[in-house]
Design an enzyme around this catalytic site. Structure first.
Site, PDB file in Angstrom:
ATOM      1  N   ARG A   1      10.471  38.561   8.292  1.00 54.18           N
ATOM      2  CA  ARG A   1       9.159  38.292   8.678  1.00 54.18           C
ATOM      3  C   ARG A   1       8.455  38.440   7.895  1.00 54.18           C
ATOM      4  O   ARG A   1       7.386  38.095   6.567  1.00 54.18           O
ATOM      5  CB  ARG A   1       8.495  39.215  10.088  1.00 54.18           C
ATOM      6  CG  ARG A   1       7.792  39.404   9.764  1.00 54.18           C
ATOM      7  CD  ARG A   1       6.979  40.265  11.333  1.00 54.18           C
ATOM      8  NE  ARG A   1       5.599  39.000  12.333  1.00 54.18           N
ATOM      9  CZ  ARG A   1       4.769  40.523  12.583  1.00 54.18           C
ATOM     10  NH1 ARG A   1       5.088  41.555  11.972  1.00 54.18           N
ATOM     11  NH2 ARG A   1       3.286  39.856  12.325  1.00 54.18           N
TER      12      ARG A   1
ATOM     13  N   HIS B   1       5.182  36.731   6.022  1.00 56.93           N
ATOM     14  CA  HIS B   1       3.975  36.818   5.675  1.00 56.93           C
ATOM     15  C   HIS B   1       3.053  37.032   4.566  1.00 56.93           C
ATOM     16  O   HIS B   1       2.060  37.186   3.692  1.00 56.93           O
ATOM     17  CB  HIS B   1       3.577  38.866   6.222  1.00 56.93           C
ATOM     18  CG  HIS B   1       4.155  38.278   8.061  1.00 56.93           C
ATOM     19  ND1 HIS B   1       2.994  39.186   8.592  1.00 56.93           N
ATOM     20  CD2 HIS B   1       3.637  37.120   8.666  1.00 56.93           C
ATOM     21  CE1 HIS B   1       2.660  38.844  10.279  1.00 56.93           C
ATOM     22  NE2 HIS B   1       3.615  37.212   9.916  1.00 56.93           N
TER      23      HIS B   1
ATOM     24  N   ASN C   1      -0.625  43.250   9.937  1.00 52.95           N
ATOM     25  CA  ASN C   1       0.720  43.788   8.583  1.00 52.95           C
ATOM     26  C   ASN C   1       0.548  44.836   9.371  1.00 52.95           C
ATOM     27  O   ASN C   1       1.610  45.799  10.013  1.00 52.95           O
ATOM     28  CB  ASN C   1       0.340  43.631   7.323  1.00 52.95           C
ATOM     29  CG  ASN C   1       0.509  42.161   7.449  1.00 52.95           C
ATOM     30  OD1 ASN C   1       1.419  40.940   7.516  1.00 52.95           O
ATOM     31  ND2 ASN C   1       0.619  41.424   5.955  1.00 52.95           N
TER      32      ASN C   1
ATOM     33  N   HIS D   1      12.220  33.961  15.840  1.00 54.41           N
ATOM     34  CA  HIS D   1      11.844  34.977  17.120  1.00 54.41           C
ATOM     35  C   HIS D   1      13.224  35.101  17.537  1.00 54.41           C
ATOM     36  O   HIS D   1      12.736  35.826  18.913  1.00 54.41           O
ATOM     37  CB  HIS D   1      11.020  34.424  17.572  1.00 54.41           C
ATOM     38  CG  HIS D   1       9.360  34.756  17.361  1.00 54.41           C
ATOM     39  ND1 HIS D   1       7.954  33.812  16.817  1.00 54.41           N
ATOM     40  CD2 HIS D   1       8.747  35.545  15.911  1.00 54.41           C
ATOM     41  CE1 HIS D   1       6.991  34.275  16.708  1.00 54.41           C
ATOM     42  NE2 HIS D   1       7.481  35.432  15.453  1.00 54.41           N
TER      43      HIS D   1
HETATM   44  C1  HEM Z   1       4.391  30.778  14.052  1.00 56.51           C
HETATM   45  C2  HEM Z   1       3.506  30.758  14.249  1.00 56.51           C
HETATM   46  C3  HEM Z   1       3.917  32.391  14.687  1.00 56.51           C
HETATM   47  C4  HEM Z   1       3.340  33.230  15.308  1.00 56.51           C
HETATM   48  C5  HEM Z   1       2.213  33.227  16.249  1.00 56.51           C
HETATM   49  C6  HEM Z   1       4.460  34.820  14.780  1.00 56.51           C
HETATM   50  C7  HEM Z   1       4.013  36.162  15.747  1.00 56.51           C
HETATM   51  C8  HEM Z   1       4.511  37.216  15.810  1.00 56.51           C
HETATM   52  C9  HEM Z   1       3.610  37.950  15.900  1.00 56.51           C
HETATM   53  C10 HEM Z   1       3.193  38.685  16.942  1.00 56.51           C
HETATM   54  C11 HEM Z   1       5.412  39.538  16.070  1.00 56.51           C
HETATM   55  C12 HEM Z   1       5.222  40.356  16.608  1.00 56.51           C
HETATM   56  C13 HEM Z   1       4.886  41.726  16.237  1.00 56.51           C
HETATM   57  C14 HEM Z   1       4.276  43.075  16.278  1.00 56.51           C
HETATM   58  O1  HEM Z   1       4.395  43.002  17.713  1.00 56.51           O
HETATM   59  O2  HEM Z   1       4.479  44.011  15.922  1.00 56.51           O
HETATM   60  C15 HEM Z   1       6.328  38.803  15.360  1.00 56.51           C
HETATM   61  C16 HEM Z   1       7.167  39.526  15.079  1.00 56.51           C
HETATM   62  C17 HEM Z   1       8.610  38.235  14.587  1.00 56.51           C
HETATM   63  N1  HEM Z   1       8.394  36.908  13.757  1.00 56.51           N
HETATM   64 FE1  HEM Z   1       6.940  35.688  14.186  1.00 56.51          FE
HETATM   65  N2  HEM Z   1       4.673  34.252  14.268  1.00 56.51           N
HETATM   66  C18 HEM Z   1       5.410  33.474  13.849  1.00 56.51           C
HETATM   67  C19 HEM Z   1       6.011  32.927  12.896  1.00 56.51           C
HETATM   68  C20 HEM Z   1       7.313  33.216  12.318  1.00 56.51           C
HETATM   69  C21 HEM Z   1       7.755  33.020  11.183  1.00 56.51           C
HETATM   70  C22 HEM Z   1       7.792  31.830  10.226  1.00 56.51           C
HETATM   71  C23 HEM Z   1       8.533  33.986  11.361  1.00 56.51           C
HETATM   72  C24 HEM Z   1      10.221  34.005   9.736  1.00 56.51           C
HETATM   73  C25 HEM Z   1      10.926  32.669   9.344  1.00 56.51           C
HETATM   74  C26 HEM Z   1       8.603  35.103  11.581  1.00 56.51           C
HETATM   75  C27 HEM Z   1       9.282  36.028  12.067  1.00 56.51           C
HETATM   76  C28 HEM Z   1       9.614  37.108  12.940  1.00 56.51           C
HETATM   77  C29 HEM Z   1      10.400  38.180  13.073  1.00 56.51           C
HETATM   78  C30 HEM Z   1      11.458  38.044  12.486  1.00 56.51           C
HETATM   79  C31 HEM Z   1       9.725  38.732  13.862  1.00 56.51           C
HETATM   80  C32 HEM Z   1      10.044  40.368  14.840  1.00 56.51           C
HETATM   81  C33 HEM Z   1       9.663  40.888  13.248  1.00 56.51           C
HETATM   82  C34 HEM Z   1      11.031  43.157  13.634  1.00 56.51           C
HETATM   83  O3  HEM Z   1      11.386  42.987  13.798  1.00 56.51           O
HETATM   84  O4  HEM Z   1       9.984  43.490  12.570  1.00 56.51           O
HETATM   85  N3  HEM Z   1       7.811  34.273  13.004  1.00 56.51           N
HETATM   86  N4  HEM Z   1       5.926  37.565  15.076  1.00 56.51           N
END
Ligand code: HEM
Ligand SMILES: *[C@@H]1O[C@H](CO)[C@@H](O)[C@H](O)[C@H]1NC(C)=O
Ligand SMILES: *[C@@H]1O[C@H](CO)[C@@H](O)[C@H](O)[C@H]1NC(C)=O
Ligand SMILES: *[C@@H]1O[C@H](CO)[C@@H](O)[C@H](O)[C@H]1NC(C)=O
Length: 364
Positions: free
Chosen positions: A105, A109, A139, A240
């Protein structure tokens, strides 16, 4: 944006709290780019507090990023550079799989805000006293993996001083985390040659990073402005399938969500702690696989933005990935999409805003 205004927005972001707010979709309005949940009122939706709804992001498509100037094997003169990063990442993920999710992630970002230039790692910005990206609503209190990047950088400075950029370390680390979390099924070459930026502004994060309450059209526009297409939205969203999400972002009140999962999520989120986190993929939480797409079809994903993929234009690819769990289709396409994302707005030669940082959290 002034620090005070940003602080106010951060408070608003955390106002999501406790029992998941009752609301089913964003009703077309966008609060802080989709990072704040709109509130239902008679006749529609509004943003909480005095927040003014964000303007819709215009579709301003950019050409696909080519990554000109990057190349595989860039660090020939420091032949063990990529091996050093892989070792640090493997050790960190073995200890805590969530770090791998965090690193994937972090790369996303970083790349979406001012290109893949490690701007997300800076604690402050050259030329501005405003808060840096890491303090932006998408972030803050959320990103993880900074310590892993710092450890890799320290090991690299010992082996080959002043040679390897933080931006490349992040790219290699995201690739290596993908390798480890997929049990070796996602295995690809990541080009190097990025330089590190010196500017990093929290106020830019919500303009370009889609949030959990961002509608699909706006998500597509945000990707298109970086030269990524709708297919990339679908393919990269598969990330995800690992990691976690905080309760305030999830939509367990969606009427179509699997009732068992919805009940479980409401229980876990009952504590009222704004930062309680739940796993994103309830079936294989620590494996980077195509289970996400099955979850989309089973109404078992956490965010509105995930559930939205189960609709007209994106449905066919979701079905293909979901059906191919024993094949390699998603894994192969995810790898290619990560390389493409890693090409966004890269700085490939030293200049006023491009350097090899000595320490990843501070510009030189
Ligand atoms: C398409 C639109 C996307 C939205 C709306 C989105 C939104 C989010 C949100 C809201 C979270 C949770 C953050 C939190 O609760 O603090 C999250 C976690 C995550 N996102 Fe996305 N995301 C998107 C695309 C992506 C992309 C493109 C990637 C990587 C290629 C990605 C990888 C991740 C990962 C791996 C997590 C878990 C992070 C952790 O456990 O520390 N996301 N995302
Ligand atoms: C959650 O956030 C709200 C709004 O900022 C705050 O009033 C409340 O005390 C927070 N709750 C916890 C448990 O942190
Ligand atoms: C940024 O932080 C570094 C390290 O704490 C400090 O040396 C530098 O002066 C800061 N720059 C600005 C513009 O505040
Ligand atoms: C919801 O998920 C549970 C647990 O995986 C499963 O047993 C159940 O069949 C699902 N319900 C529906 C309606 O899909």
């Amino acid at each position: 944006m002034a620090a005070a205004k940003l602080a106010a927005l951060t408070v608003a972001l955390l106002a999501f709290a406790g029992p998941v707010a009752s609301q089913q979709d964003s009703g077309g309005i966008l609060c802080l780019g989709g990072w704040v949940r709109p509130i239902p009122v008679v006749g529609g939706m509004i943003c909480p507090g005095n927040m003014i709804p964000s303007p819709k992001i215009d579709p301003k498509p950019s050409p696909a990023p080519t990554g000109a100037g990057l190349r595989v094997g860039y660090y020939n003169s420091c032949p063990d550079a990529e091996g050093i990063v892989r070792k640090v990442v493997s050790d960190a993920v073995a200890k805590e799989p969530g770090m791998g999710a965090g690193l994937i992630r972090l790369f996303f970002h970083d790349c979406f805000v001012r290109g893949c230039d490690a701007s997300v790692l800076l604690v402050n910005s050259s030329g501005s006293s405003d808060p840096s990206e890491m303090f932006g609503p998408p972030n803050r209190d959320s990103l993880r993996g900074f310590g892993v990047i710092d450890a890799a950088k320290a090991a690299l400075e010992a082996a080959c001083p002043n040679a390897v950029s933080c931006a490349d370390i992040m790219a290699f680390a995201a690739r290596d985390a993908s390798f480890v979390l997929s049990n070796g099924r996602i295995n690809f070459a990541m080009p190097g040659g990025r330089h590190d930026g010196r500017v990093s502004l929290a106020s830019e994060t919500t303009d370009v990073l889609p949030g959990p309450f961002t509608d699909l059209q706006t998500i597509k526009n945000m990707f298109a402005s970086k030269g990524l297409d709708t297919k990339d939205v679908v393919t990269l969203s598969g990330a995800h399938t690992v990691g976690h999400a905080r309760c305030g972002f999830i939509s367990s009140d969606r009427p179509d969500m699997n009732a068992t999962l919805a009940r479980d999520l409401r229980n876990k989120c009952r504590s009222g702690n704004n930062n309680t986190a739940v796993v994103q993929d309830y079936k294989t939480p620590h494996i980077l696989d195509s289970q996400y797409y099955q979850n989309v079809n089973d109404n078992a994903v956490l965010f509105q933005s995930d559930a939205a993929l189960s609709s007209g234009e994106t449905q066919p690819l979701v079905d293909i990935y979901a059906a191919d769990s024993s094949g390699n289709r998603w894994e192969t396409e995810f790898a290619a999409a990560m390389v493409k994302m890693g090409n966004i707005e890269v700085k490939t030669s030293p200049g006023a805003d491009a350097e090899i940082r000595k320490k990843c959290s501070i510009y030189n």
